[in-house]
Write a protein that holds these residues in place. Structure first.
Motif, PDB file in Angstrom:
ATOM      1  N   ALA A  49      -0.538  -1.038   9.441  1.00 43.61           N
ATOM      2  CA  ALA A  49      -0.258  -0.187  10.299  1.00 43.61           C
ATOM      3  C   ALA A  49       0.450   1.228   9.796  1.00 43.61           C
ATOM      4  O   ALA A  49       0.152   2.180   9.485  1.00 43.61           O
ATOM      5  CB  ALA A  49       1.405  -0.561  10.685  1.00 43.61           C
ATOM      6  N   LEU A  50       0.587   0.731   8.467  1.00 41.10           N
ATOM      7  CA  LEU A  50       1.155   2.326   7.394  1.00 41.10           C
ATOM      8  C   LEU A  50      -0.246   3.238   7.070  1.00 41.10           C
ATOM      9  O   LEU A  50       0.749   4.343   7.145  1.00 41.10           O
ATOM     10  CB  LEU A  50       2.025   1.746   6.057  1.00 41.10           C
ATOM     11  CG  LEU A  50       2.716   0.986   6.193  1.00 41.10           C
ATOM     12  CD1 LEU A  50       3.097   0.151   5.197  1.00 41.10           C
ATOM     13  CD2 LEU A  50       4.062   1.769   6.375  1.00 41.10           C
ATOM     14  N   MET A  51      -1.288   3.101   6.880  1.00 41.20           N
ATOM     15  CA  MET A  51      -2.111   3.406   6.289  1.00 41.20           C
ATOM     16  C   MET A  51      -3.058   3.500   7.761  1.00 41.20           C
ATOM     17  O   MET A  51      -3.326   5.228   7.548  1.00 41.20           O
ATOM     18  CB  MET A  51      -3.726   2.426   6.039  1.00 41.20           C
ATOM     19  CG  MET A  51      -3.092   1.934   4.150  1.00 41.20           C
ATOM     20  SD  MET A  51      -2.959   2.680   3.364  1.00 41.20           S
ATOM     21  CE  MET A  51      -4.527   4.612   3.806  1.00 41.20           C
ATOM     22  N   SER A  52      -2.956   3.242   8.850  1.00 41.92           N
ATOM     23  CA  SER A  52      -3.197   3.516  10.544  1.00 41.92           C
ATOM     24  C   SER A  52      -2.740   5.430  10.455  1.00 41.92           C
ATOM     25  O   SER A  52      -3.297   5.998  10.942  1.00 41.92           O
ATOM     26  CB  SER A  52      -2.843   3.315  11.560  1.00 41.92           C
ATOM     27  OG  SER A  52      -2.947   3.634  12.256  1.00 41.92           O
ATOM     28  N   SER A  53      -0.936   4.769  10.156  1.00 44.31           N
ATOM     29  CA  SER A  53      -0.060   6.220  10.136  1.00 44.31           C
ATOM     30  C   SER A  53      -0.244   7.051   9.077  1.00 44.31           C
ATOM     31  O   SER A  53      -0.750   8.689   9.355  1.00 44.31           O
ATOM     32  CB  SER A  53       1.457   5.825   9.889  1.00 44.31           C
ATOM     33  OG  SER A  53       1.987   7.032   9.723  1.00 44.31           O
ATOM     34  N   TYR A  54      -1.339   6.721   8.092  1.00 50.66           N
ATOM     35  CA  TYR A  54      -0.735   8.038   7.494  1.00 50.66           C
ATOM     36  C   TYR A  54      -2.149   8.226   7.035  1.00 50.66           C
ATOM     37  O   TYR A  54      -2.612   9.395   7.129  1.00 50.66           O
ATOM     38  CB  TYR A  54      -0.909   6.869   5.262  1.00 50.66           C
ATOM     39  CG  TYR A  54      -1.130   7.815   4.386  1.00 50.66           C
ATOM     40  CD1 TYR A  54      -0.984   8.602   3.813  1.00 50.66           C
ATOM     41  CD2 TYR A  54      -2.760   7.918   3.614  1.00 50.66           C
ATOM     42  CE1 TYR A  54      -1.179  10.159   2.724  1.00 50.66           C
ATOM     43  CE2 TYR A  54      -3.797   8.359   2.974  1.00 50.66           C
ATOM     44  CZ  TYR A  54      -2.234   9.619   2.534  1.00 50.66           C
ATOM     45  OH  TYR A  54      -2.626  10.228   1.579  1.00 50.66           O
TER      46      TYR A  54
ATOM     47  N   ASP B 105       1.945  -9.216   6.334  1.00 53.12           N
ATOM     48  CA  ASP B 105       1.701  -8.085   5.234  1.00 53.12           C
ATOM     49  C   ASP B 105       0.893  -7.591   5.523  1.00 53.12           C
ATOM     50  O   ASP B 105       1.290  -6.195   5.689  1.00 53.12           O
ATOM     51  CB  ASP B 105       1.504  -9.597   4.235  1.00 53.12           C
ATOM     52  CG  ASP B 105       2.142 -10.300   3.700  1.00 53.12           C
ATOM     53  OD1 ASP B 105       3.715 -10.122   3.406  1.00 53.12           O
ATOM     54  OD2 ASP B 105       2.316 -10.873   1.827  1.00 53.12           O
TER      55      ASP B 105
ATOM     56  N   MET C 138      10.814  -2.927   6.249  1.00 51.22           N
ATOM     57  CA  MET C 138      10.017  -3.292   7.644  1.00 51.22           C
ATOM     58  C   MET C 138      10.953  -3.089   8.714  1.00 51.22           C
ATOM     59  O   MET C 138      11.656  -4.570   8.977  1.00 51.22           O
ATOM     60  CB  MET C 138       8.740  -4.043   7.696  1.00 51.22           C
ATOM     61  CG  MET C 138       8.069  -4.197   8.799  1.00 51.22           C
ATOM     62  SD  MET C 138       7.296  -2.044   9.487  1.00 51.22           S
ATOM     63  CE  MET C 138       6.236  -1.875   8.153  1.00 51.22           C
TER      64      MET C 138
ATOM     65  N   ASP D 162      -3.657   8.713  10.128  1.00 53.72           N
ATOM     66  CA  ASP D 162      -4.084   9.283  11.256  1.00 53.72           C
ATOM     67  C   ASP D 162      -4.711   9.205  12.151  1.00 53.72           C
ATOM     68  O   ASP D 162      -5.568   9.476  13.070  1.00 53.72           O
ATOM     69  CB  ASP D 162      -3.609  10.628  11.341  1.00 53.72           C
ATOM     70  CG  ASP D 162      -3.428  11.615  12.636  1.00 53.72           C
ATOM     71  OD1 ASP D 162      -2.332  10.876  13.491  1.00 53.72           O
ATOM     72  OD2 ASP D 162      -3.553  12.988  13.218  1.00 53.72           O
TER      73      ASP D 162
ATOM     74  N   ILE E 107       1.414  -5.098   8.816  1.00 48.28           N
ATOM     75  CA  ILE E 107       2.053  -4.083   7.982  1.00 48.28           C
ATOM     76  C   ILE E 107       1.481  -3.440   7.544  1.00 48.28           C
ATOM     77  O   ILE E 107       1.545  -1.977   7.413  1.00 48.28           O
ATOM     78  CB  ILE E 107       3.454  -4.336   7.178  1.00 48.28           C
ATOM     79  CG1 ILE E 107       4.191  -5.347   7.885  1.00 48.28           C
ATOM     80  CG2 ILE E 107       4.386  -3.683   6.824  1.00 48.28           C
ATOM     81  CD1 ILE E 107       5.190  -6.164   7.198  1.00 48.28           C
ATOM     82  N   VAL E 108       0.368  -3.611   6.042  1.00 47.03           N
ATOM     83  CA  VAL E 108       0.117  -2.409   5.782  1.00 47.03           C
ATOM     84  C   VAL E 108      -1.068  -1.944   6.371  1.00 47.03           C
ATOM     85  O   VAL E 108      -1.818  -0.083   6.363  1.00 47.03           O
ATOM     86  CB  VAL E 108      -0.984  -3.447   4.337  1.00 47.03           C
ATOM     87  CG1 VAL E 108      -1.949  -2.412   3.326  1.00 47.03           C
ATOM     88  CG2 VAL E 108      -0.525  -4.178   3.402  1.00 47.03           C
TER      89      VAL E 108
END
Length: 99
Positions: A21-26, A15, A1, A28, A18-19
């Motif tokens: 943030a990734l799911m938010s992007s995935y 942790d 990261m 949308d 970060i997870v």
């Protein structure tokens, strides 16, 4: 990261943020900028307790945060904090459901 400014972070409480943030992007779906998220995530997706949870939430409330996703086990040991809604989660699936 990659952390802004190239800082190294050795804090397990990051942790879950970060997870999310990734799911938010995935998915949308942006995470509310007034939401604090913290918790250690295990390999099977469980969200583990972190130290000083109540202090973290109290400071976040002072800074204007209005909601917080945190480990359920930490929430069970805390008193309510005025001005911030607390969402305890046991695993990553529950946290993602709050997006």
């Amino acid at each position: 990261m990659n952390i802004a400014g190239g800082m190294k972070m050795n804090e397990p409480a990051l942790d879950l943020a970060i997870v999310m943030a990734l799911m938010s992007s995935y998915k949308d779906r942006p995470v509310d900028p007034r939401m604090l998220i913290f918790g250690e995530v295990g390999l099977s997706g469980e969200v583990r307790a972190v130290s000083q949870a109540e202090q973290r939430v109290r400071e976040a409330a002072k800074l204007g945060f209005t909601a917080c996703i945190l480990p359920q086990v930490c929430l069970e040991k805390m008193k309510p904090v005025e001005g911030i809604k607390l969402h305890g989660v046991r695993n990553v699936r529950e946290a993602i459901g709050l997006l």
